[in-house]
Design a protein around this motif. Sequence first.
Motif, PDB file in Angstrom:
ATOM      1  N   THR A 233      43.361 -24.375 -16.515  1.00 50.19           N
ATOM      2  CA  THR A 233      43.790 -24.454 -17.907  1.00 50.19           C
ATOM      3  C   THR A 233      43.620 -23.166 -18.704  1.00 50.19           C
ATOM      4  N   LYS A 234      42.833 -22.228 -18.200  1.00 48.72           N
ATOM      5  CA  LYS A 234      42.580 -20.980 -18.920  1.00 48.72           C
ATOM      6  C   LYS A 234      43.067 -19.793 -18.096  1.00 48.72           C
TER       7      LYS A 234
ATOM      8  N   THR B  25      42.979  -5.095 -10.276  1.00 47.26           N
ATOM      9  CA  THR B  25      42.980  -5.869 -11.520  1.00 47.26           C
ATOM     10  C   THR B  25      43.676  -7.198 -11.246  1.00 47.26           C
ATOM     11  N   LEU B  26      43.149  -8.269 -11.822  1.00 49.54           N
ATOM     12  CA  LEU B  26      43.661  -9.613 -11.592  1.00 49.54           C
ATOM     13  C   LEU B  26      43.782 -10.361 -12.910  1.00 49.54           C
ATOM     14  N   THR B  27      44.904 -11.049 -13.072  1.00 47.11           N
ATOM     15  CA  THR B  27      45.086 -12.023 -14.147  1.00 47.11           C
ATOM     16  C   THR B  27      45.585 -13.286 -13.470  1.00 47.11           C
ATOM     17  N   MET B  28      44.966 -14.435 -13.778  1.00 51.05           N
ATOM     18  CA  MET B  28      45.378 -15.672 -13.110  1.00 51.05           C
ATOM     19  C   MET B  28      45.147 -16.902 -13.979  1.00 51.05           C
ATOM     20  N   GLN B  29      45.951 -17.916 -13.715  1.00 55.06           N
ATOM     21  CA  GLN B  29      45.763 -19.248 -14.285  1.00 55.06           C
ATOM     22  C   GLN B  29      46.276 -20.236 -13.245  1.00 55.06           C
ATOM     23  N   GLY B  30      45.380 -21.062 -12.732  1.00 62.44           N
ATOM     24  CA  GLY B  30      45.759 -21.986 -11.667  1.00 62.44           C
ATOM     25  C   GLY B  30      46.220 -21.202 -10.462  1.00 62.44           C
TER      26      GLY B  30
ATOM     27  N   PRO C  90      41.402 -15.944  -3.324  1.00 62.84           N
ATOM     28  CA  PRO C  90      40.143 -16.493  -2.823  1.00 62.84           C
ATOM     29  C   PRO C  90      39.456 -17.476  -3.770  1.00 62.84           C
ATOM     30  N   LEU C  91      39.763 -17.428  -5.069  1.00 61.29           N
ATOM     31  CA  LEU C  91      39.145 -18.376  -5.993  1.00 61.29           C
ATOM     32  C   LEU C  91      39.637 -19.796  -5.755  1.00 61.29           C
TER      33      LEU C  91
ATOM     34  N   ILE D 271      41.081 -15.191 -21.377  1.00 67.86           N
ATOM     35  CA  ILE D 271      41.840 -14.609 -22.482  1.00 67.86           C
ATOM     36  C   ILE D 271      42.838 -15.641 -22.996  1.00 67.86           C
ATOM     37  N   THR D 272      43.316 -15.429 -24.213  1.00 71.50           N
ATOM     38  CA  THR D 272      44.251 -16.381 -24.818  1.00 71.50           C
ATOM     39  C   THR D 272      45.682 -15.854 -24.850  1.00 71.50           C
ATOM     40  N   ALA D 273      45.880 -14.565 -24.595  1.00 72.89           N
ATOM     41  CA  ALA D 273      47.222 -13.989 -24.645  1.00 72.89           C
ATOM     42  C   ALA D 273      48.118 -14.609 -23.577  1.00 72.89           C
TER      43      ALA D 273
END
Length: 187
Positions: free
Chosen positions: A18-19, A42-47, A91-92, A166-168
């Motif tokens: 969800t985040k 660098t990593l950005t992820m959601q689900g 891996p998460l 983050i919320t962006a």
Amino acid sequence: MLLTILAILSSFLSNLETKTLRSDFVVTVAEEVNTPMNFPGTLTMQGTLFKLTMFDIQAAYDGKTLYMYSAQTDELTLTNPTEQELVETNPLLYAKAMLDACHITEKEMTNNQVPVTVITLTPKNLSAGINRFVLKVRNADLIPLQVEIKEGKKTTTLKLKDPQFITAKQEYILTPEKDTYINDMRF
């Protein structure tokens, strides 16, 4: 005790769904006979959605298409990955995939004076290839700090640097430049 571990894992996995998690990281790959190799990124992820940068490679997954861009060759490859390929890429998500097939233990500790929970998943059937999966999460906000995966003689460690939710709004696609070669392997 098992209920506490499962509650922490459940909350952690819910946060990842969800985040949006953003972090710099270092992946270390160590084998018993070789010098460990470090790979920053660098990593950005959601689900299951993610955007990743390592060296001259960028990868993104938008829920359907995996985009892999190499700056060295100026090539963008598009594929439809299997669920197993996605788990191996992120891996998460191993914790979610392995949850039902593992013995789970927990240990409380501090990391630079920050309370963390260390959760270890050990497969009941070691023929799966993974001997051990260790997840360190910061207790205050259940943000992952480190993941360690032991497979035979190889240990892969993902250390997150200053991870934060983050919320962006994020885009999980890669848009090629005009002259980029596109290798579309989707079926």
